[in-house]
Design an enzyme around this catalytic site. Structure first.
Site, mmCIF file in Angstrom:
data_model
loop_
_atom_site.group_PDB
_atom_site.id
_atom_site.type_symbol
_atom_site.label_atom_id
_atom_site.label_comp_id
_atom_site.label_asym_id
_atom_site.label_seq_id
_atom_site.Cartn_x
_atom_site.Cartn_y
_atom_site.Cartn_z
ATOM 1 N N SER A 173 33.758 -39.204 4.685
ATOM 2 C CA SER A 173 33.958 -40.318 3.554
ATOM 3 C C SER A 173 35.311 -40.923 3.479
ATOM 4 O O SER A 173 35.939 -41.380 4.436
ATOM 5 C CB SER A 173 33.344 -39.693 2.349
ATOM 6 O OG SER A 173 32.837 -40.874 1.501
ATOM 7 N N ASP A 294 21.535 -42.127 4.311
ATOM 8 C CA ASP A 294 22.969 -42.124 3.329
ATOM 9 C C ASP A 294 22.744 -43.050 2.214
ATOM 10 O O ASP A 294 22.501 -44.499 2.394
ATOM 11 C CB ASP A 294 23.985 -42.813 4.082
ATOM 12 C CG ASP A 294 25.411 -42.287 3.439
ATOM 13 O OD1 ASP A 294 25.237 -42.574 2.048
ATOM 14 O OD2 ASP A 294 26.527 -42.149 3.860
ATOM 15 N N HIS A 322 24.854 -38.480 2.570
ATOM 16 C CA HIS A 322 25.946 -38.977 2.752
ATOM 17 C C HIS A 322 26.897 -38.086 3.379
ATOM 18 O O HIS A 322 27.847 -38.221 3.878
ATOM 19 C CB HIS A 322 26.413 -39.432 1.400
ATOM 20 C CG HIS A 322 27.994 -40.011 1.524
ATOM 21 N ND1 HIS A 322 28.255 -40.929 2.391
ATOM 22 C CD2 HIS A 322 29.096 -39.658 0.858
ATOM 23 C CE1 HIS A 322 29.505 -41.341 2.260
ATOM 24 N NE2 HIS A 322 30.014 -40.532 1.227
#
Length: 365
Positions: A173, A294, A322
């Site tokens: 991320s 996701d 995610h």
């Protein structure tokens, strides 16, 4: 809700919690001095700098990794004294092969890797988990700056002091933006890059230095709240696992340190990460890893990122949200091992050996 918020949370039940839960129950029912002494002995297994709330966590993998967290001194140019910086070090540093250095997402910690770290280590990789400056469990009592320039220098000085060899840098991320920014500025320190659910197309938080201070502080107060953390945790995963509240407790553990608010506000008001113009400057070979389901960052961005990076391959994890290294750690580990072992015939043999070790490890867990 911004996509960055979910990265401090972790799921996927793997091994059962250790016997310490039994001690906690025994002590609470007042079985006497012996029970209380046993509970205290177990609690003392944790580094003293961790918040006491760690004693309420039941996730066995999180507890085991928490006991391995340590602080090492990192001298930077923006701090007069070394910063006691939190990380999980490998049990043994190797002389050959690139070390693998695991970053984490926005407002998270090295505990994000509690399921995948042991798999990589058991497969024979020299594996580090490093807390990005401003998050995690470092000692920031002196309130050093936590903007992106400081985060970058801190990571470089950590690498220069302890790793000292080109590394495979893994960024999930927002950690992907951290990794891109670092690799472009210090290419000699990075041999390969792995991005997981990469948050690299946001344009940061903009400069908020003229904003009244109470506004960002109100924002981080909400960020720390249990309702928001519960919502973000549910949003991050394809399948909501059991023990949701325990995972939220793990994800917000670092927020209980007294300098967390100041460090997070400092990062937010100074603009955050914007690496849009740096993506095409990355020269290293890259793995782009994404959960097919996701719900935070569309996997359409996975294809875009693969195309914009000069040398990248894309792998996706089915029925996964995610954070694949948390929700599907076995598959995430396998993709990492395949990527690291696929450059040559010799390394293919090494990858086969790693994969065999991983399969054997998984069967015994």
């Amino acid at each position: 809700m911004p996509p960055l918020l979910t990265l401090s949370f972790s799921p996927a039940p793997l091994p059962p919690a250790p016997s310490r839960a039994r001690f906690r129950v025994a002590a609470s029912t007042d079985v006497g001095a012996t029970g209380r002494a046993a509970a205290a002995a177990v609690a003392n297994d944790f580094p003293p700098f961790l918040p006491r709330a760690v004693e309420r966590i039941r996730d066995g993998a999180a507890l085991r990794l928490a006991k391995r967290i340590e602080r090492v001194p990192v001298q930077t140019g923006f701090s007069k004294s070394p910063i006691p910086s939190s990380c999980v070090r490998p049990l043994k540093q190797q002389q050959s092969g690139d070390p693998v250095v695991l970053l984490h997402g926005f407002d998270s910690s090295c505990l994000e890797w509690r399921y995948t770290y042991p798999l990589l280590e058991d497969a024979g990789l020299e594996t580090w988990a490093v807390d990005i400056l401003g998050w995690g469990f470092s000692n920031l009592e002196t309130r050093p700056p936590c903007d992106i320039v400081s985060k970058r220098e801190h990571l470089y000085q950590f690498w220069r002091s302890y790793i000292k060899r080109p590394m495979v840098l893994v960024g999930p991320s927002l950690g992907a933006a951290v990794a891109i920014d670092f690799a472009v500025n210090y290419p000699e320190a990075v041999s390969k890059l792995i991005f997981i659910g990469a948050s690299v197309y946001a344009e940061g938080t903009k400069d908020m230095t003229r904003m009244p201070k109470f506004v960002p502080y109100a924002g981080v107060f909400v960020l720390k709240s249990l309702p928001l953390r519960l919502f973000a945790t549910r949003l991050a995963f394809y399948k909501i696992p059991d023990g949701l509240f325990d995972w939220v407790q793990i994800g917000r553990l670092h927020c209980l340190l007294p300098w967390w608010e100041d460090a997070t506000v400092n990062f937010m008001i100074t603009g955050g990460y914007n690496v849009l113009n740096q993506i095409k400057q990355v020269k290293q070979k890259c793995l782009v890893l994404w959960g097919e389901d996701d719900g935070i960052i569309s996997n359409k961005q996975a294809y875009r990122l693969q195309q914009e990076l000069p040398s990248a391959i894309l792998r996706q994890v089915g029925q996964c949200g995610h954070i694949p290294h948390v929700e599907k750690p076995r598959e995430a580990a396998k993709h990492v091992l395949d990527f690291l072992g696929g450059d040559s015939v010799d390394k293919a043999d090494q990858a086969s050996s790693m994969s065999s070790t991983l399969v054997s490890t998984l069967r015994t867990r």
